[in-house]
Every structure is written in C-alpha cells, then in structure tokens.
Design an enzyme around this catalytic site. Structure first.
Site, PDB file in Angstrom:
ATOM      1  N   ALA A  34       0.850  -1.187   0.000  1.00 54.77           N
ATOM      2  CA  ALA A  34       0.000   0.000   0.000  1.00 54.77           C
ATOM      3  C   ALA A  34       0.881   1.229   0.000  1.00 54.77           C
ATOM      4  O   ALA A  34       2.014   1.205   0.481  1.00 54.77           O
ATOM      5  CB  ALA A  34      -0.904  -0.001   1.226  1.00 54.77           C
ATOM      6  N   LYS A  35       0.287   2.303  -0.571  1.00 55.51           N
ATOM      7  CA  LYS A  35       1.036   3.559  -0.647  1.00 55.51           C
ATOM      8  C   LYS A  35       1.504   3.999   0.733  1.00 55.51           C
ATOM      9  O   LYS A  35       2.602   4.466   0.929  1.00 55.51           O
ATOM     10  CB  LYS A  35       0.101   4.656  -1.175  1.00 55.51           C
ATOM     11  CG  LYS A  35      -0.029   4.686  -2.654  1.00 55.51           C
ATOM     12  CD  LYS A  35      -1.021   5.772  -3.042  1.00 55.51           C
ATOM     13  CE  LYS A  35      -1.914   5.239  -4.153  1.00 55.51           C
ATOM     14  NZ  LYS A  35      -3.067   6.020  -4.446  1.00 55.51           N
TER      15      LYS A  35
END
Ligand code: GLU
Length: 284
Positions: free
Chosen positions: A253-254
C-alpha cells in the site's frame, strides 16, 4: 493466473491519482490488460480523481507515464472522473426521486458516539441516526447551511430490488449482502459524489463487461450490484484477484511506502523485470 475471459470483453484499470503507482497497481493494471487482450477485447484507463482533497494532476500524469513505460496500451482516451460531476448528480437525483437517499449531518464523532451507545452495532456500520430524522428537521438543517452527506437507505433499496448476486471468474457465484455495509455514502460532505457511485456509474457508462480489481473490494461489489439494479444498468462479470504482498507478507500500500514503479525504474530495474515482480513475466 488470469482466468479465461469472454471473447471481446471490456476491462479497465481505475487508479486514484493520490500517489505514485507501486507494484500492487502494476499487478492490477497488468491483470486487467491481459484479461482483455487475451480475449481480443478492449482495455480502458480511468482516472478516479473525484477526491479533490487528495488527488493531484501530477500523479495522474505520472501514472500515465508509468503505465506506458510498463508496456501497457489502452483503448481511447482515459476517462477523467472529475469531469463528470453533472452525470453523477443526475444519478443521485434519480435515486433521490425514488426516496432512496437521505441527508446525513453526522460527524465522525457523532457516529462513534452513537455506535458506542448501541451495543452490538459493528463499529464500521453507520448506526442510522439521520435516517430517523424527521424531514422537517433535515430541511431546516439544510436551510441553515449545515454540511451533509447523502446516504443510500440500503434496506429500502434491497427491498425494491430483491436478492442479488454476481459471477466472479475467480470466486464463483456470490450472493450479495449489501446490508452488511450499512447505509453507504453516495455523496460526501466535501465532494458531491463517492467511490461507490462513480465507479458503478462509469463502468456502465463505459460499457465495461468484466470488472477486475483486488479481492479487498469483493464486499464493495455487493453495493455496486445494488446500484446497478436500482439504475437499470447492466451486470458485468467480475474477477477479484489476490493482492500481491510485500516481503513482510502484508499487502502493498502507498501508506506503507511500498516501492513505487518510478523508484524501481530510477534504480535501473527494467520494465520486463517490474512486470515479472508484479506476477506477469513475459510480454504485457
Ligand atoms: N480507484 C479505485 C482504487 O484505486 C478503483 C477500484 C476499482 O477498480 O473499483 O482502489
């Protein structure tokens, strides 16, 4: 890993330009691309930038460049969601005309307090406070300029449509339980639309026949099927693929600072190597 897909199917990759793409995005994009191209179908790109508080044009430009570098080609020009707010408004008007929406004035704090007071309500479910608000009170609050979201009265909507399901090429036939997510927001306080509304509207508007995306969105599809049935939009096929994990076994995930495609490229990793890291060795 990409299942057999129907001849001529139309798929899409629909990233939100809130950061740089990472390997998880590459996997999703390559999956959708392969699903279309192996069946002689069409692959579309859609920029999901309705969240004007978090989206940045620079990230939209970067993702187009990164996808091209990765070797992906898409049909037509990308659809930019922020250019379509009037269309989303029309869908909201239709649903409101059927008495399926209500204004919600609750703050996050109000919702947390109401959930805490109602034993047994799961923490992620909206407790229905504003659904019970008399219309005159709601109108007075709107007239006073209080900000409000629009929520779907899911129980009423599901009673109208009857039972729903969908076919997932990876998970098989599924029965929908949209009520498990409560009265979802279709227009936010700060943005006159929401993810559920726009994604479903656009898949119909763009003629997407096979929706591919991560398995983390399986439950969201129950809400999308409900909206499709209410609006008379076609039912696509679905393929919710597994999410690729980082070295720690957790989904990329970012927010976890997963390595971006750009960082990989700048460190000298080739597009073919990135495709292989994303689970798609060989040609795109
Ligand atoms: N914009 C959504 C995301 O980036 C797309 C999800 C979907 O494909 O429906 O998660």
């Amino acid at each position: 890993m990409v299942p057999n897909t129907p001849p001529g199917c139309v798929t899409r990759f629909a990233p939100s330009p809130t950061g740089l793409l990472h390997l998880g995005h590459a996997h999703a994009a390559l999956f959708a691309h392969r699903a279309a191209r192996q069946a002689g179908g069409r692959f579309l790109l859609r920029i999901e930038d309705i969240d004007t508080t978090r989206s940045r044009p620079a990230f939209a430009e970067a993702l187009v460049e990164d996808l091209s570098w990765l070797g992906l080609d898409w049909d037509g020009v990308p659809r930019i969601q922020s250019g379509h707010f009037p269309q989303y408004r029309r869908t909201l008007d239709t649903l409101a005309g059927s008495g399926l929406l209500y204004p919600c004035f609750c703050t996050r704090g109000d919702i947390a307090a109401a959930v805490a007071a109602q034993h047994g309500t799961p923490a992620h479910l909206y407790p229905g406070t504003c659904r019970k608000l008399p219309r005159s009170q709601a109108e007075a609050r709107i007239a006073a300029g209080l900000p409000y979201a629009l929520r779907l009265d899911v129980a009423r909507a599901a009673a109208l449509t009857g039972p729903l399901g969908f076919t997932d090429l990876l998970h098989g036939p599924r029965r929908c339980t949209p009520e498990a997510q409560g009265d979802v927001v279709l227009a936010r306080k700060d943005i006159p639309a929401s993810y559920h509304l726009c994604v479903t509207h656009d898949d119909a508007a763009q003629g997407v026949t096979l929706v591919t995306r991560g398995a983390d969105l399986l439950e969201a599809t129950d809400v999308h099927r409900l909206l499709q049935a209410l609006m008379g939009w076609p039912e696509p096929l679905y393929a919710h693929h597994a999410l690729i994990a980082g070295p720690d076994g957790k989904r990329l995930a970012k927010r976890d600072q997963a390595p971006t495609l750009r960082a990989l490229r700048e460190s000298g990793v080739s597009a073919a190597e990135v495709r292989a890291m994303a689970g798609f060795g060989g040609c795109p």
